[in-house]
Design an enzyme around this catalytic site. Structure first.
Site, PDB file in Angstrom:
ATOM      1  N   ARG A  87       9.869   7.487  -2.166  1.00 33.80           N
ATOM      2  CA  ARG A  87       9.726   6.210  -1.464  1.00 33.80           C
ATOM      3  C   ARG A  87      10.191   5.033  -2.329  1.00 33.80           C
ATOM      4  O   ARG A  87       9.616   3.939  -2.286  1.00 33.80           O
ATOM      5  CB  ARG A  87       8.274   5.960  -1.007  1.00 33.80           C
ATOM      6  CG  ARG A  87       7.726   7.015  -0.104  1.00 33.80           C
ATOM      7  CD  ARG A  87       8.434   7.088   1.250  1.00 33.80           C
ATOM      8  NE  ARG A  87       7.894   8.190   2.006  1.00 33.80           N
ATOM      9  CZ  ARG A  87       8.354   9.450   1.943  1.00 33.80           C
ATOM     10  NH1 ARG A  87       9.415   9.742   1.181  1.00 33.80           N
ATOM     11  NH2 ARG A  87       7.806  10.398   2.660  1.00 33.80           N
TER      12      ARG A  87
ATOM     13  N   SER B  91       2.117   5.674   7.011  1.00 31.87           N
ATOM     14  CA  SER B  91       1.308   5.829   5.790  1.00 31.87           C
ATOM     15  C   SER B  91       1.250   4.493   5.053  1.00 31.87           C
ATOM     16  O   SER B  91       2.293   3.954   4.681  1.00 31.87           O
ATOM     17  CB  SER B  91       1.945   6.847   4.848  1.00 31.87           C
ATOM     18  OG  SER B  91       2.078   8.061   5.515  1.00 31.87           O
TER      19      SER B  91
ATOM     20  N   GLU C 134       2.558   1.800   0.123  1.00 27.19           N
ATOM     21  CA  GLU C 134       3.949   2.146   0.446  1.00 27.19           C
ATOM     22  C   GLU C 134       4.549   1.014   1.292  1.00 27.19           C
ATOM     23  O   GLU C 134       5.725   0.705   1.209  1.00 27.19           O
ATOM     24  CB  GLU C 134       3.958   3.467   1.242  1.00 27.19           C
ATOM     25  CG  GLU C 134       5.319   3.859   1.746  1.00 27.19           C
ATOM     26  CD  GLU C 134       5.307   5.154   2.568  1.00 27.19           C
ATOM     27  OE1 GLU C 134       4.629   6.127   2.189  1.00 27.19           O
ATOM     28  OE2 GLU C 134       5.986   5.171   3.611  1.00 27.19           O
TER      29      GLU C 134
END
Ligand SMILES: Cc1cc2nc3c(=O)[nH]c(=O)nc-3n(C[C@H](O)[C@H](O)[C@H](O)COP(=O)(O)OP(=O)(O)OC[C@H]3O[C@@H](n4cnc5c(N)ncnc54)[C@H](O)[C@@H]3O)c2cc1C
Length: 337
Positions: free
Chosen positions: A162, A237, A333
């Site tokens: 990520r 998420s 994130e």
């Protein structure tokens, strides 16, 4: 080309947060984009794709540029592979479905991820054992201040979990305008490494899955686990799964031997943040209109009228509690604005 003033971004972020852009424009061509950048050279700018990876905690005191560049084409092919170029404003999932319909392999495990193509390299999107870096060849990006277009090859993007150079060293300096992907035309690398996918295929008695079988399985799993942002605001998420050195992890594991983890290298393990959050007692908890989803502890949701600040407070509470309980820091994130 119309610049809108004091423009609501509620429809432009999947959390459904009411926040306003000082100025807003959707750009549909590169000359138009360059023109806007030149005309507003001294103003702050903010680049917006589909708004599915951001938490707006305040109004945006900038010119918000929504990248609305469209088009996709095959630029090269040989017996085994095809190179596809997509403009940044194309919807990612539609590109995935288009590729599968042509029997082009590589995207199928990333079916149903919201957002647009231009943002896919920014956080090296990934799901079910596949990441964008696996099919990414290069992208073109326009420098916000000198208006030059640069081609970023895969090696220059510093892709990680990520992560990419676009989130770090050159954050807010470039606008990605198009991406080239290399996909398989035959001998597809079918990836069923995730148990959930295997279970979904078994339910349908599929032994030799095709690209569409994998995509359908991923779509079914995602629909059963993740709230639809159109129904319940969220950004997928909220946290990354923490990566720990084995030397850090071992003493923690001694204290919590039931802790889930995956070995990702000889020296590192990944711990599922969802498990940590669930064990910290947050799964399904609601605080006013903000809360943790009942089926998926990694997802923070907006039940209706939560503000970005309320969502952020919940996320901080989660981070603090997880750290106090396990001594593990979990990082967001989602881009907090
Ligand atoms: C229900 C749900 C499930 C999700 N599941 C996953 C998942 O499985 N895996 C995963 O990786 N992500 C997932 N996400 C997160 C999100 O979908 C991805 O990160 C997606 O790539 C974001 O795209 P976007 O166009 O909405 O980006 P935005 O939210 O608009 O922007 C994200 C960031 O990228 C920057 N940016 C956007 N476009 C450009 C551009 N053209 N050039 C330069 N910078 C740009 C923005 O400034 C911002 O910093 C999920 C989100 C939701 C809501």
């Amino acid at each position: 080309m119309e610049i809108l003033q004091n423009y609501s971004l509620k429809k432009y972020n999947t959390f459904g947060i009411e926040a306003y852009a000082k100025q807003f424009i959707a750009v549909q061509s590169i000359p138009e984009l360059i023109n806007i950048l030149k005309l507003h050279a001294f103003e702050k700018k903010f680049i917006l794709g589909g708004g599915s990876n951001m938490l707006l905690t305040k109004d945006i005191d900038a010119l918000v540029i929504h990248i609305d560049l469209h088009g996709k084409k095959i630029i090269k092919q040989d017996n085994n592979f095809v190179w596809v170029e997509s403009q940044a404003g194309e919807n990612w999932h539609e590109l995935v479905l288009w590729a599968i319909a042509q029997n082009f392999g590589g995207f199928e495990n990333m079916s149903l991820i919201p957002g647009n193509v231009g943002a896919t390299p920014v956080q090296n999107i990934g799901a079910y054992g596949t990441e964008i870096k696996d099919t990414f060849v290069s992208c073109e990006a326009l420098h916000i201040d000198n208006y030059k277009i640069k081609t970023f090859l895969k090696e220059e993007c510093q892709f990680g979990y990520r992560e990419s150079v676009f989130k770090n060293e050159i954050k807010d300096k470039y606008i990605i305008t198009s991406v080239i992907f290399k996909l398989t035309r035959k001998n597809h690398k079918i990836n069923v490494s995730y148990g959930d996918i295997q279970a979904e295929l078994a339910k349908k008695n599929i032994d030799i899955p095709s690209l569409i079988d994998i995509s359908n399985a991923v779509i079914a799993i995602r629909k059963s686990k993740l709230p639809d942002p159109k129904v319940l605001g969220n950004s997928g998420s909220f946290f990354k799964n923490p990566i720990l050195l084995k030397s850090e992890f071992e003493p923690i594991f001694k204290k919590f031997p039931e802790m889930k983890f995956y070995e990702i290298s000889e020296t590192q393990v990944k711990v599922p943040a969802g498990w940590l959050i669930e064990q910290a007692g947050f799964k399904g908890k609601r605080f006013g209109d903000a809360g943790i989803h009942k089926n998926q502890a990694l997802v923070i949701v907006n039940y209706g009228n939560a503000t970005g600040q309320e969502i952020l407070n919940v996320s901080k509470d989660v981070q603090r509690t997880v750290f106090e309980k396990f001594g593990i820091s979990i990082e967001a994130e989602v881009n907090v604005i």
